[in-house]
Write a protein that holds these residues in place. Structure first.
Motif, PDB file in Angstrom:
ATOM      1  N   LEU A  99       0.864  -1.181   0.000  1.00  0.00           N
ATOM      2  CA  LEU A  99       0.000   0.000   0.000  1.00  0.00           C
ATOM      3  C   LEU A  99       0.898   1.227   0.000  1.00  0.00           C
ATOM      4  CD1 LEU A  99      -2.629  -1.145   2.693  1.00  0.00           C
ATOM      5  CD2 LEU A  99      -2.680  -1.489   0.217  1.00  0.00           C
ATOM      6  N   VAL A 100       0.619   2.129  -0.918  1.00  0.00           N
ATOM      7  CA  VAL A 100       1.517   3.253  -1.151  1.00  0.00           C
ATOM      8  C   VAL A 100       0.775   4.566  -0.956  1.00  0.00           C
ATOM      9  CG1 VAL A 100       2.990   4.362  -2.866  1.00  0.00           C
ATOM     10  CG2 VAL A 100       2.847   1.876  -2.767  1.00  0.00           C
ATOM     11  N   LYS A 101       1.338   5.448  -0.143  1.00  0.00           N
ATOM     12  CA  LYS A 101       0.750   6.772   0.056  1.00  0.00           C
ATOM     13  C   LYS A 101       0.980   7.623  -1.186  1.00  0.00           C
ATOM     14  CE  LYS A 101       1.264   6.862   5.082  1.00  0.00           C
ATOM     15  NZ  LYS A 101      -0.132   6.996   5.488  1.00  0.00           N
ATOM     16  N   PRO A 102       0.059   8.555  -1.466  1.00  0.00           N
ATOM     17  CA  PRO A 102       0.157   9.350  -2.700  1.00  0.00           C
ATOM     18  C   PRO A 102       1.511  10.044  -2.852  1.00  0.00           C
ATOM     19  CG  PRO A 102      -1.933   9.761  -1.616  1.00  0.00           C
ATOM     20  CD  PRO A 102      -1.140   8.885  -0.688  1.00  0.00           C
ATOM     21  N   ALA A 103       2.090  10.533  -1.751  1.00  0.00           N
ATOM     22  CA  ALA A 103       3.362  11.262  -1.844  1.00  0.00           C
ATOM     23  C   ALA A 103       4.475  10.356  -2.362  1.00  0.00           C
ATOM     24  CB  ALA A 103       3.739  11.817  -0.480  1.00  0.00           C
ATOM     25  N   LEU A 156      -3.759   6.878   2.218  1.00  0.00           N
ATOM     26  CA  LEU A 156      -4.103   8.301   2.252  1.00  0.00           C
ATOM     27  C   LEU A 156      -2.903   9.130   2.672  1.00  0.00           C
ATOM     28  CD1 LEU A 156      -7.592   8.173   4.028  1.00  0.00           C
ATOM     29  CD2 LEU A 156      -7.160   8.784   1.641  1.00  0.00           C
ATOM     30  N   PRO A 157      -2.936  10.436   2.370  1.00  0.00           N
ATOM     31  CA  PRO A 157      -1.900  11.305   2.940  1.00  0.00           C
ATOM     32  C   PRO A 157      -2.047  11.332   4.462  1.00  0.00           C
ATOM     33  CG  PRO A 157      -3.509  12.578   1.645  1.00  0.00           C
ATOM     34  CD  PRO A 157      -3.874  11.141   1.507  1.00  0.00           C
ATOM     35  N   ALA A 158      -1.033  11.786   5.170  1.00  0.00           N
ATOM     36  CA  ALA A 158      -1.048  11.784   6.634  1.00  0.00           C
ATOM     37  C   ALA A 158      -2.223  12.599   7.184  1.00  0.00           C
ATOM     38  CB  ALA A 158       0.271  12.316   7.168  1.00  0.00           C
ATOM     39  N   LYS A 159      -2.585  13.666   6.496  1.00  0.00           N
ATOM     40  CA  LYS A 159      -3.746  14.476   6.874  1.00  0.00           C
ATOM     41  C   LYS A 159      -4.794  14.340   5.781  1.00  0.00           C
ATOM     42  CE  LYS A 159      -0.505  17.894   8.701  1.00  0.00           C
ATOM     43  NZ  LYS A 159      -0.037  19.293   8.564  1.00  0.00           N
ATOM     44  N   PHE A 160      -6.026  14.071   6.181  1.00  0.00           N
ATOM     45  CA  PHE A 160      -7.053  13.817   5.159  1.00  0.00           C
ATOM     46  C   PHE A 160      -8.406  14.282   5.679  1.00  0.00           C
ATOM     47  CE2 PHE A 160      -6.117  10.133   7.751  1.00  0.00           C
ATOM     48  CZ  PHE A 160      -7.354   9.843   8.309  1.00  0.00           C
ATOM     49  N   THR A 161      -9.329  14.470   4.761  1.00  0.00           N
ATOM     50  CA  THR A 161     -10.695  14.850   5.138  1.00  0.00           C
ATOM     51  C   THR A 161     -11.579  13.599   5.164  1.00  0.00           C
ATOM     52  OG1 THR A 161     -11.461  15.149   2.867  1.00  0.00           O
ATOM     53  CG2 THR A 161     -10.382  17.041   3.920  1.00  0.00           C
ATOM     54  N   LEU A 162     -12.740  13.710   5.793  1.00  0.00           N
ATOM     55  CA  LEU A 162     -13.670  12.575   5.816  1.00  0.00           C
ATOM     56  C   LEU A 162     -14.145  12.232   4.407  1.00  0.00           C
ATOM     57  CD1 LEU A 162     -15.848  13.189   9.009  1.00  0.00           C
ATOM     58  CD2 LEU A 162     -13.896  11.659   8.685  1.00  0.00           C
ATOM     59  N   THR A 163     -14.231  13.248   3.563  1.00  0.00           N
ATOM     60  CA  THR A 163     -14.645  12.986   2.177  1.00  0.00           C
ATOM     61  C   THR A 163     -13.595  12.141   1.457  1.00  0.00           C
ATOM     62  OG1 THR A 163     -15.864  15.055   2.113  1.00  0.00           O
ATOM     63  CG2 THR A 163     -15.312  14.067  -0.011  1.00  0.00           C
ATOM     64  N   ASP A 190     -13.655   6.424  17.050  1.00  0.00           N
ATOM     65  CA  ASP A 190     -12.760   7.281  17.819  1.00  0.00           C
ATOM     66  C   ASP A 190     -11.297   7.076  17.414  1.00  0.00           C
ATOM     67  OD1 ASP A 190     -12.399   9.272  19.681  1.00  0.00           O
ATOM     68  OD2 ASP A 190     -12.111   7.888  21.353  1.00  0.00           O
ATOM     69  N   LEU A 191     -11.085   6.852  16.127  1.00  0.00           N
ATOM     70  CA  LEU A 191      -9.735   6.578  15.629  1.00  0.00           C
ATOM     71  C   LEU A 191      -9.119   7.790  14.954  1.00  0.00           C
ATOM     72  CD1 LEU A 191     -10.077   3.028  14.046  1.00  0.00           C
ATOM     73  CD2 LEU A 191      -8.651   3.684  15.990  1.00  0.00           C
ATOM     74  N   LEU A 192      -9.909   8.849  14.772  1.00  0.00           N
ATOM     75  CA  LEU A 192      -9.427  10.017  14.042  1.00  0.00           C
ATOM     76  C   LEU A 192      -9.185  11.175  14.994  1.00  0.00           C
ATOM     77  CD1 LEU A 192     -11.753   9.977  10.900  1.00  0.00           C
ATOM     78  CD2 LEU A 192      -9.601   8.783  11.330  1.00  0.00           C
ATOM     79  N   ILE A 193      -8.080  11.842  14.825  1.00  0.00           N
ATOM     80  CA  ILE A 193      -7.759  13.018  15.624  1.00  0.00           C
ATOM     81  C   ILE A 193      -7.990  14.258  14.752  1.00  0.00           C
ATOM     82  CG2 ILE A 193      -5.920  14.243  16.843  1.00  0.00           C
ATOM     83  CD1 ILE A 193      -4.614  11.488  17.286  1.00  0.00           C
ATOM     84  N   PRO A 194      -8.939  15.124  15.142  1.00  0.00           N
ATOM     85  CA  PRO A 194      -9.181  16.327  14.338  1.00  0.00           C
ATOM     86  C   PRO A 194      -8.006  17.287  14.469  1.00  0.00           C
ATOM     87  CG  PRO A 194     -10.636  16.257  16.262  1.00  0.00           C
ATOM     88  CD  PRO A 194      -9.799  15.032  16.327  1.00  0.00           C
ATOM     89  N   LEU A 195      -7.598  17.880  13.362  1.00  0.00           N
ATOM     90  CA  LEU A 195      -6.477  18.813  13.366  1.00  0.00           C
ATOM     91  C   LEU A 195      -6.997  20.246  13.344  1.00  0.00           C
ATOM     92  CD1 LEU A 195      -4.311  16.884  10.763  1.00  0.00           C
ATOM     93  CD2 LEU A 195      -4.051  16.891  13.249  1.00  0.00           C
ATOM     94  N   LYS A 196      -6.108  21.166  13.667  1.00  0.00           N
ATOM     95  CA  LYS A 196      -6.530  22.570  13.654  1.00  0.00           C
ATOM     96  C   LYS A 196      -6.633  23.089  12.226  1.00  0.00           C
ATOM     97  CE  LYS A 196      -5.327  23.848  18.308  1.00  0.00           C
ATOM     98  NZ  LYS A 196      -4.099  23.845  19.124  1.00  0.00           N
ATOM     99  N   GLU A 197      -5.940  22.385  11.314  1.00  0.00           N
ATOM    100  CA  GLU A 197      -5.943  22.843   9.920  1.00  0.00           C
ATOM    101  C   GLU A 197      -7.207  22.415   9.178  1.00  0.00           C
ATOM    102  OE1 GLU A 197      -2.079  21.437   8.168  1.00  0.00           O
ATOM    103  OE2 GLU A 197      -2.020  20.624  10.201  1.00  0.00           O
ATOM    104  N   GLN A 198      -7.475  23.139   8.106  1.00  0.00           N
ATOM    105  CA  GLN A 198      -8.567  22.761   7.226  1.00  0.00           C
ATOM    106  C   GLN A 198      -8.027  22.645   5.808  1.00  0.00           C
ATOM    107  OE1 GLN A 198     -11.663  25.742   7.966  1.00  0.00           O
ATOM    108  NE2 GLN A 198     -12.632  24.179   9.244  1.00  0.00           N
ATOM    109  N   LEU A 199      -8.716  21.868   4.997  1.00  0.00           N
ATOM    110  CA  LEU A 199      -8.329  21.756   3.596  1.00  0.00           C
ATOM    111  C   LEU A 199      -9.166  22.712   2.752  1.00  0.00           C
ATOM    112  CD1 LEU A 199      -6.615  20.127   1.468  1.00  0.00           C
ATOM    113  CD2 LEU A 199      -8.682  18.760   1.129  1.00  0.00           C
ATOM    114  N   PHE A 210      -8.105  15.529   9.368  1.00  0.00           N
ATOM    115  CA  PHE A 210      -7.903  14.584  10.463  1.00  0.00           C
ATOM    116  C   PHE A 210      -6.577  13.862  10.263  1.00  0.00           C
ATOM    117  CE2 PHE A 210     -12.453  15.074  10.105  1.00  0.00           C
ATOM    118  CZ  PHE A 210     -12.916  15.043  11.406  1.00  0.00           C
ATOM    119  N   ARG A 211      -6.092  13.268  11.357  1.00  0.00           N
ATOM    120  CA  ARG A 211      -5.065  12.246  11.204  1.00  0.00           C
ATOM    121  C   ARG A 211      -5.485  11.014  11.999  1.00  0.00           C
ATOM    122  NH1 ARG A 211      -1.528  11.466  15.338  1.00  0.00           N
ATOM    123  NH2 ARG A 211      -1.399  13.047  16.962  1.00  0.00           N
TER     124      ARG A 211
END
Lengths: 229, 229
Positions: A99-103, A156-163, A190-199, A210-211
């Motif tokens: 499994l390969v992350k997009p980066a 997925l990338p390390a930070k991702f949206t629910l979409t 309860d596996l996702l940690i919401p981040l302060k950033e938005q996409l 989230f991460r």
């Protein structure tokens, strides 16, 4: 006196099903064969196991040589040993999936591969040997893993949206998923940690990023869980 | 011209982890080796793959030759390929696990095996090669399977009581289970067909016998399920 099995012996290969996700389609990394048999056909990256290397080492070496991919999530899938799967002689192949992350997507090719290229799972060309069967079993394994483990985070990338997460599930499972049900279910684990950033992506409203929380995941894994959509 | 891998080549073996259940303990069928290396040591049944047989055929042939077992539930487990796992030379082993119903238990031994014997999982003797590692991984697979699939029915007689089923889960998972929770959970899956017969066993009240419903199981499997105790 050595009590061991005499020749002729099967040759041993490794073959790797490399999955990626481009935000829309589930993708598979294929190589075009530079040598016979099946010269110029598309195939899974892989090759012969050397007598001095482990199976995992062989799989990682072939991935680097044929696709340039390094340090990816790699697990053994299944060993394929039907008699006539290779026209040259008896060849038993230990299949892996990665499994390969997009980066980390890449398309470097060398040695036995004339070319390496990502194909969407819905548009795979005819494959050499029994590689279509191997791909089919890898896809089933990936679907099973997504149901019982959040292994999709590896795609997925390390930070991702629910979409983005929902699109991944839809691409792997090959089905549309109700958005409200999906969000409710995902957040309930309860596996996702919401981040302060938005996409910020085009004209849409900015989306929460989230991460993944690996510690909570390990705890959840111990009691078993079912990611039912 | 044949483009294929030259010698030296690894030898290929199959090894089988055979699980049984005697009503109390989870058991494993071991053989005592009649030839070196590890002569007189206990080991998993298995042997070299012939160049003209598939891997599944090799596993089934070795089971018959070394233990007399035929027509058992058999699935490929994992392929073991560390460099020094066999003192003779490089040997790669495709491991299988088998589940055996009590009526089919047997201890016939022949060819490379001096003796075949069932051992309780809590009292396994030191094993030859890396067979302790293979057994450990097979046990983990069986535990996982019991959580996501009712594969335990392969270890029970065709007709069984809820108490027998609970004992099996306890033996495999290595933990005590609350009786009321277990019954509620098991019956909620609607996978058991109650029979008209009852089991009379000693001084206890006769117990209801059940059999497993494979049709409902196939339906349930499609949407995924979690047998959480």
């Amino acid at each position: 006196m050595k009590h061991t099995y005499q020749y002729p012996r099967a040759a041993l290969t490794v073959d790797c099903v490399v999955f990626g996700f481009d935000g829309g389609d589930l993708q598979v990394l294929l190589i075009r064969r530079a040598i016979p048999p099946f010269k110029d056909h598309w195939a899974l990256p892989g090759g012969f196991v050397r007598v001095e290397e482990t199976l995992d080492e062989a799989a990682r070496r072939e991935l680097v040589e044929e696709t340039g991919l390094k340090d990816v999530f790699l697990e053994q899938l299944y060993t394929f040993g039907t008699i006539d799967r290779d026209p040259r002689e008896r060849v038993v192949s230990i299949a892996y999936y990665a499994l390969v992350k997009p980066a980390d997507h890449t398309t470097a090719a060398s040695t036995d591969a004339a070319e390496a290229r990502w194909y969407p799972i819905t548009g795979i060309p005819p494959l050499a040997f029994d590689h279509a069967t191997i791909l089919d079993i890898a896809l089933k394994r990936l679907r099973g893993k997504l149901t019982y483990q959040p292994v999709g985070f590896e795609l997925l990338p390390a930070k991702f949206t629910l979409t983005q997460l929902q699109r991944l599930y839809e691409a792997v499972l090959g089905t549309e998923i109700d958005k409200r049900n999906f969000r409710k279910k995902v957040l309930s684990f309860d596996l996702l940690i919401p981040l302060k950033e938005q996409l910020r992506d085009g004209p849409h409203r900015p989306a929460q990023l989230f991460r993944f929380d690996p510690v909570k995941y390990e705890r959840l894994k111990k009691k078993g869980f079912l990611f039912e959509i």
